[in-house]
Design a protein around this motif. Structure first.
Motif: not given
Length: 331
Positions: A1-2, A24-26, A29
């Motif tokens: 998460m960021s 917050n967001e995932s 990759q």
């Protein structure tokens, strides 16, 4: 998460913390020709205020609900891109996110051994380029001329004054505290400095500091300070207009002295600019700035604020003059 910082609503006047939203967001990759970036330093700059308004400008406005962007130095933590490797530090215009995926466009690998990574957001980045190119391309300083810089203790202004001294000018700075006045004279080598907050008659103060008049005025603030400087402009004077921070949060059109008569009477040039106007000169400018920095001819000051969550407050603090030199958030 960021964590990510979004523009929640357009500011009315001076920005406030509720104009921003944290989410917050995932983190995805990185795919082919992509890289994963971890934010290290974030630049907060007055021009971002303009992008928060839905008005025509030289760059599109931010969209409500989208991430805010600015200059960022980030570390490459994973790379599937041939031009970047894990461990590289890069600079570019990126989202206000702790972690993000990039396709590498607009990113430049920096040499963190040559200077502090944060310097690439300031004196070796947009700040230094703006100061150098605005002064040399529009101001065209000549040895023995008098240069006045408003917002002189800020990121751009402090560099403009030093370049003016390197090129042989008498340099007068305008700032808003005695601490900043001391900084201008003791660290940055300005010949004179004026505290506009404690000066009752700015026009006379400038006349006293520049008895032979002002040849170049590097304008970072606009408003009444600029009115006072223009009243002292010399024949064939040049006025690079870099910013107008004193006016950015106004909700009504400001009225003041009309400048046309002053410009005509003195055959003076007044030109607004953005640094990208001179993009073809960036390599030469960076080379010169880097050389001066290594030779000890340039100093810089940073106001470093710690923590990703402090980015909005650091931005707001710009409009209170709480920064000395470049305002940067270390994540």
């Amino acid at each position: 998460m960021s964590k990510v910082i979004l523009l929640q609503k357009r500011p009315a006047g001076k920005p406030v913390l509720t104009d921003f939203e944290f989410k917050n967001e995932s983190v995805a990759q990185p795919g082919k020709n992509e890289l994963l970036l971890k934010t290290q330093y974030v630049s907060v700059d007055p021009y971002l205020r303009g992008r928060m308004s839905d008005a025509k400008s030289y760059v599109p406005p931010f969209k409500v609900g989208d991430p805010i962007q600015s200059g960022i130095v980030a570390e490459v933590t994973e790379s599937n891109h041939p031009d970047f490797k894990e461990g590289d530090f890069v600079s570019g215009n990126l989202d206000w996110k702790e972690i993000q995926v990039s396709d590498g466009k607009g990113l430049t690998v920096i040499d963190k051994e040559a200077a502090s990574p944060s310097a690439y957001l300031g004196i070796l980045g947009m700040t230094g380029l703006t100061a150098y190119l605005g002064l040399t391309e529009i101001g065209k300083p000549q040895k023995g001329e008098t240069l006045v810089v408003s917002g002189a203790a800020g990121a751009v202004g402090s560099v403009v004054g030093q370049i003016g001294k390197i090129l042989g000018c008498k340099v007068i700075g305008i700032a808003g505290s005695e601490k900043k006045i001391a900084l201008l004279k003791d660290k940055f080598g300005f010949d004179e400095a004026i505290n506009y907050k404690t000066t009752e008659d700015m026009q006379q103060a400038i006349k006293d500091a520049a008895p032979e008049g002002v040849d170049i005025y590097f304008d970072n603030v606009g408003g009444e300070i600029s009115d006072a400087v223009l009243a002292n402009i010399n024949k064939f004077g040049r006025v690079p207009v870099c910013g107008a921070i004193s006016l950015y949060n106004n909700t009504e059109v400001s009225l003041g002295p009309r400048v046309q008569a002053i410009l005509v009477k003195n055959s003076a040039l007044m030109q607004g600019f953005i640094v990208s106007n001179f993009a073809d000169k960036f390599p030469e400018a960076i080379k010169t700035l880097t050389t001066w920095l290594k030779e000890g001819k340039l100093n810089y000051t940073e106001t470093i604020v710690e923590g990703f969550d402090e980015i909005p407050q650091a931005f707001i603090d710009l409009f209170e003059g709480k920064n000395e030199g470049k305002m940067i958030v270390k994540v």
